[in-house]
Every structure is written in structure tokens, then in C-alpha cells.
Design a protein around this motif. Structure first.
Motif: not given
Ligand code: ADP
Ligand code: ADP
Length: 229
Positions: A12-20, A37-46
Motif C-alpha cells: 500500500v503506497y503512502a497515498n493509499g493506493t493498494v498496488a499489490l 498484465g495491464p498498466s497499473g496492475c503492480g508489475k513494477s511494484t512487485l
Molecule cells: P505496473 O508496473 O503494472 O504498471 P505499478 O506497480 O507501476 O504497476 O503500479 C501499481 C499501482 O500503484 C498503480 O495504480 C500506480 O499508479 C500505483 N503506484 C505505483 N507507484 C506508486 C507510488 N510511488 N506512489 C503511489 N502509487 C503508486
């Protein structure tokens, strides 16, 4: 043999987004795993979490080597390739590729210079080592970024949509080159992409993710890889 493991990972990012949400993933030695997966599904985060570049909110990440947990050990040889070529613009290709060695070793040696040459040749940039990044095409800059990752001789290569910004022909060429390197070197690779084609073409295993919240929804072994000559 497991190399990387994420277990019950929430982010969960600081702004509340549940990324994974509750991500479980074991990457085994020698696998080429695509996170698809589609953009925003948490690939980069994982991927960042697997690399140790990002913290989990809950859950655990383990790095394994020969059955031992190696968190904090220097033996883990991991290299990360970012989405865009992140070269230092003021430095020539050779200096860019040399950089990780400067951080690892004091001084220069013939052996280190040879590693730089080998990495530059391996990615097909022979003859361009004295060029500045701005003199290279996007594909060539990506190649230089890959060379910079390879110069450390990693056995685990994590790539975050490395070819997303490139035209299709350049991307296909680089895909073939990465595939060849993976086969020749026996690496473990985790590769982020939103291209089904790229995932199926490259991988021995495709991990499919979905968004809102980001989670793993399928995990597919590619038993019959695309014909690879
Ligand atoms: P992907 O790589 O699949 O496109 P990301 O892992 O980049 O997905 O992002 C997953 C979700 O988390 C998206 O909704 C993205 O906007 C959000 N997100 C990614 N990085 C941050 C961050 N540093 N702060 C807040 N939200 C983030
Ligand atoms: P991707 O194409 O992999 O989804 P993004 O464009 O989502 O990449 O993210 C690029 C960078 O911006 C990443 O470092 C990510 O952590 C950060 N980021 C993404 N979404 C947000 C967000 N909503 N708030 C803050 N940072 C974000």
C-alpha cells in the motif's frame, strides 16, 4: 531450486493506493519469468520488491542461494534494468558500462577492462564504446543499459519493461538477443511486460496479474516454448 520468493506480499503506497494484494511468487533458478498484465496492475511494484528496491507493507521477501537465505549477503548477484535507458548523459558508453565496477572494485585492471569490452560486445555495441548516449538510437541506449547490468556478471537479471519505449523491429531484435543470452548464460530472469506476445515468446513461465487491487491471477508454465533455433 528457489532463488527469489515473495510470500503474502501486500503493498500500500503512502497515498493509499493498494498496488499489490497477497502476492505469492517463487522464482526458481534458470527460469525466465514474465510478469504480464495491464498498466497499473503492480508489475513494477512487485519487481522492485523482489529486487529489494521497494519495501513490502506486509508479507516477506526471501533471496535464496543454494538453499540458504542470503538476505544482506553480497553473494546475491542481482542486476536491474529500468524501463528507460538510465545512462549518464555526460559520460561515454564505456564509462557508463564501467560504472558498476567502480562501485565494486578499487582501481582498474586488465581483467575489469576485459569485462567491460565483453559486456559491450555481447549486446552488439562493439565500436560504440566512445560514443555519448545522445549519439545513440533508443535501442542502442537500451543495449548500453543492459551492458551496464551485465558487467557485474549477475546470475539474476530483473528487467522492468525494458523495451516498451522502442519501435517494434528494434524490440523484436532485442528480444531475440536477450533470449540468446539467457540460453547461453544460464541466468534467472524476471521480466515485466504488458505484451502477451513478448511474454509468450520469451518466457519459460508467465505470471499473469490483474489490477485494482494488483494481484497474481494465473501462473502458466510454457512447456512448449516458441521454436528457438
Ligand atoms: P505496473 O508496473 O503494472 O504498471 P505499478 O506497480 O507501476 O504497476 O503500479 C501499481 C499501482 O500503484 C498503480 O495504480 C500506480 O499508479 C500505483 N503506484 C505505483 N507507484 C506508486 C507510488 N510511488 N506512489 C503511489 N502509487 C503508486
Ligand atoms: P509503469 O509503466 O511501470 O506502470 P509508472 O509510469 O506507473 O510505471 O511509474 C513510473 C514511476 O512513477 C515509478 O517509479 C512509480 O513508482 C512512480 N509512480 C507511479 N504511479 C505513481 C503515483 N500514483 N504516485 C506517485 N508515484 C507514482
Amino acid at each position: 531450486r528457489p532463488v527469489l520468493e515473495a510470500s503474502g506480499v501486500d503493498k500500500v503506497y503512502a497515498n493509499g493506493t493498494v498496488a499489490l494484494k497477497n502476492a505469492d511468487l517463487v522464482v526458481r533458478e534458470g527460469e525466465f519469468v514474465s510478469l504480464l498484465g495491464p498498466s497499473g496492475c503492480g508489475k513494477s511494484t512487485l519487481l522492485r520488491i523482489l529486487a529489494g528496491l521497494g519495501e513490502v507493507t506486509t508479507g516477506t521477501v526471501s533471496w535464496w542461494e543454494q538453499g540458504y537465505d542470503v538476505v544482506g549477503s553480497k553473494r546475491r548477484k542481482l542486476a536491474f534494468v529500468f524501463q528507460n535507458a538510465t545512462l549518464m548523459p555526460w559520460a561515454r558508453v564505456r564509462k557508463n558500462v564501467h560504472l558498476p565496477l567502480d562501485l565494486e572494485h578499487a582501481g582498474n585492471s586488465a581483467e575489469l577492462e576485459k569485462r567491460v569490452d565483453d559486456a559491450i560486445n555481447l549486446v552488439g555495441l562493439k565500436g560504440f564504446d566512445q560514443a555519448f548516449p545522445r549519439e545513440l538510437s533508443g535501442g542502442m541506449q537500451m543495449r548500453a543499459s543492459i551492458a551496464r547490468a551485465l558487467v557485474t556478471e549477475p546470475n539474476l537479471l530483473l528487467m522492468d519493461e525494458p523495451f516498451g519505449a522502442l519501435d517494434e523491429m528494434t524490440r523484436n531484435k532485442l528480444n531475440d538477443d536477450v533470449l540468446k543470452l539467457w540460453r547461453d548464460k544460464g541466468w534467472t530472469v524476471v521480466f515485466v511486460t504488458h505484451s502477451v506476445y513478448e511474454a509468450v515468446y520469451l518466457s519459460s513461465r508467465v505470471v499473469v496479474m490483474a489490477a485494482r487491487p494488483g494481484r497474481i491471477v494465473d501462473d502458466i508454465a510454457i512447456d512448449e516454448p516458441y521454436p528457438r533455433s
